[in-house]
Design an enzyme around this catalytic site. Structure first.
Site, PDB file in Angstrom:
ATOM      1  N   HIS A 140     -80.046  18.227  -0.793  1.00 21.45           N
ATOM      2  CA  HIS A 140     -80.938  18.646   0.278  1.00 21.45           C
ATOM      3  C   HIS A 140     -80.702  17.810   1.524  1.00 21.45           C
ATOM      4  CE1 HIS A 140     -83.704  21.633  -1.296  1.00 21.45           C
ATOM      5  NE2 HIS A 140     -83.698  21.000  -2.454  1.00 21.45           N
ATOM      6  N   CYS A 186     -77.068  21.451   4.030  1.00 20.59           N
ATOM      7  CA  CYS A 186     -77.275  22.545   4.972  1.00 20.59           C
ATOM      8  C   CYS A 186     -77.195  22.063   6.407  1.00 20.59           C
ATOM      9  CB  CYS A 186     -78.600  23.264   4.712  1.00 20.59           C
ATOM     10  SG  CYS A 186     -80.035  22.283   5.063  1.00 20.59           S
ATOM     11  N   ARG A 238     -73.255  25.248   6.704  1.00 18.67           N
ATOM     12  CA  ARG A 238     -73.184  24.128   5.763  1.00 18.67           C
ATOM     13  C   ARG A 238     -72.364  23.017   6.394  1.00 18.67           C
ATOM     14  NH1 ARG A 238     -76.300  27.075   4.235  1.00 18.67           N
ATOM     15  NH2 ARG A 238     -76.483  28.200   2.276  1.00 18.67           N
TER      16      ARG A 238
END
Lengths: 242, 52
Positions: A141, A210, A219
């Site tokens: 994340h 991301c 990305r």
């Protein structure tokens, strides 16, 4: 029904929706981090207790050595004796990236499902295992769930990415600045990743997260190669010493 | 809406205030425990992998 009642009810609904949104933002920004930090600590604790019990299958005695180069012919021990596959959803390693903070360390779990990434970084199923030939690809994340890769754009060529599986320290060195691509570009986790600049098979590592920070349209990718390995008994590798 | 709830709570003002507080806490708990975990994956922050 009088106008007063209608207006009052509408106002109350607006206040309720507003309060809901504020609560939800607090949940996403703050609470997921609290939950993820405790889940990650739990994963690392369980790994360390597992390692201290000596549950790690193969203790390969190794001397500190430079990593085999990309032109390596593949006659080394690891190629002869492939490690057991990782268990889906279970942690198997801890990652350290000094650039993201001296105390930055996160568990690496097998798989990249939504629930797995809530508990740590996720290893792409089907990519190489730690230290093996091919591409060891890991996703994490950028924001929410503890923000593990918040400072991903700060990564630079030469930065160390250190991993341990309980028996061996693996030090990878980043070779590229963060590379921005589209979500469908699966070639970035190929054994020889496209656009990485690597030409020959080798022991590579890919990190994905991301981009932009709060979005999902792109990305960010960095690539690294295996620089050195040393047994766990030899203590922390140079990159983690202060 | 809130006035209706208030009128239907039993007891005097203090007891009603206490019950209201408890109701708010229950609502927040249900939201954090069940509703938000369901809603959060609908946001884009979970897309960190490359895939087809």
């Amino acid at each position: 029904m009088s106008v007063r009642v209608v207006v009052r009810t509408f106002s109350e609904l607006c206040i309720t929706v507003g309060a809901l949104i504020v609560l939800f933002v607090a949940y996403v920004l703050f609470w997921t981090g609290v939950k993820a930090d405790s889940a990650m600590d739990h994963q690392i604790d369980s790994l360390q207790s597992q390692w201290s019990k000596g549950a790690v299958a193969v203790q390969q005695p190794q001397q500190p050595q430079p990593a085999p180069t990309a032109t390596d012919t593949g006659d080394d021990k690891a190629a002869v004796d492939p490690p057991a596959p990782y268990k889906d959803g279970k942690p198997f390693a801890v990652m350290y990236i000094p650039r993201l903070g001296f105390t930055w360390n996160k568990p690496v779990l097998q798989g990249t499902g939504v629930d797995i990434l809530k508990k740590g970084l996720g290893h792409y199923a089907g990519t190489a295992q730690l230290g093996q030939k091919g591409n060891f690809a890991v996703a994490g994340h950028r924001r929410t769930y503890g923000d593990p890769f918040k400072d991903f754009p700060e990564l630079r060529p030469g930065d160390a990415v250190v991993l341990t599986d309980g028996t061996t320290w693996f030090t990878y060195r980043i070779d590229t600045k963060p590379y921005k691509t589209v979500p469908g570009d699966v070639a970035v986790i190929d054994p020889v990743p496209r656009k990485s600049g690597y030409k020959e098979p080798g022991r590579y590592l890919t990190l994905t997260t991301c981009e932009p920070e709060w979005g999902h349209s792109h990305r960010l990718i960095v690539w690294a190669h295996l620089d050195a390995t040393q047994p766990a008994e030899a203590g922390k590798p140079e990159a983690l010493r202060r | 809406m809130y006035g209706w709830i208030w009128r239907h709570l039993p007891g005097n003002t203090w007891i009603r205030a206490l019950i209201s507080l408890l109701l708010v806490l229950v609502v927040v708990y249900v939201l954090f425990q069940y509703v938000f975990p369901w809603a959060e994956p609908l946001l884009p922050f979970n897309d960190v992998t490359v895939n087809n």
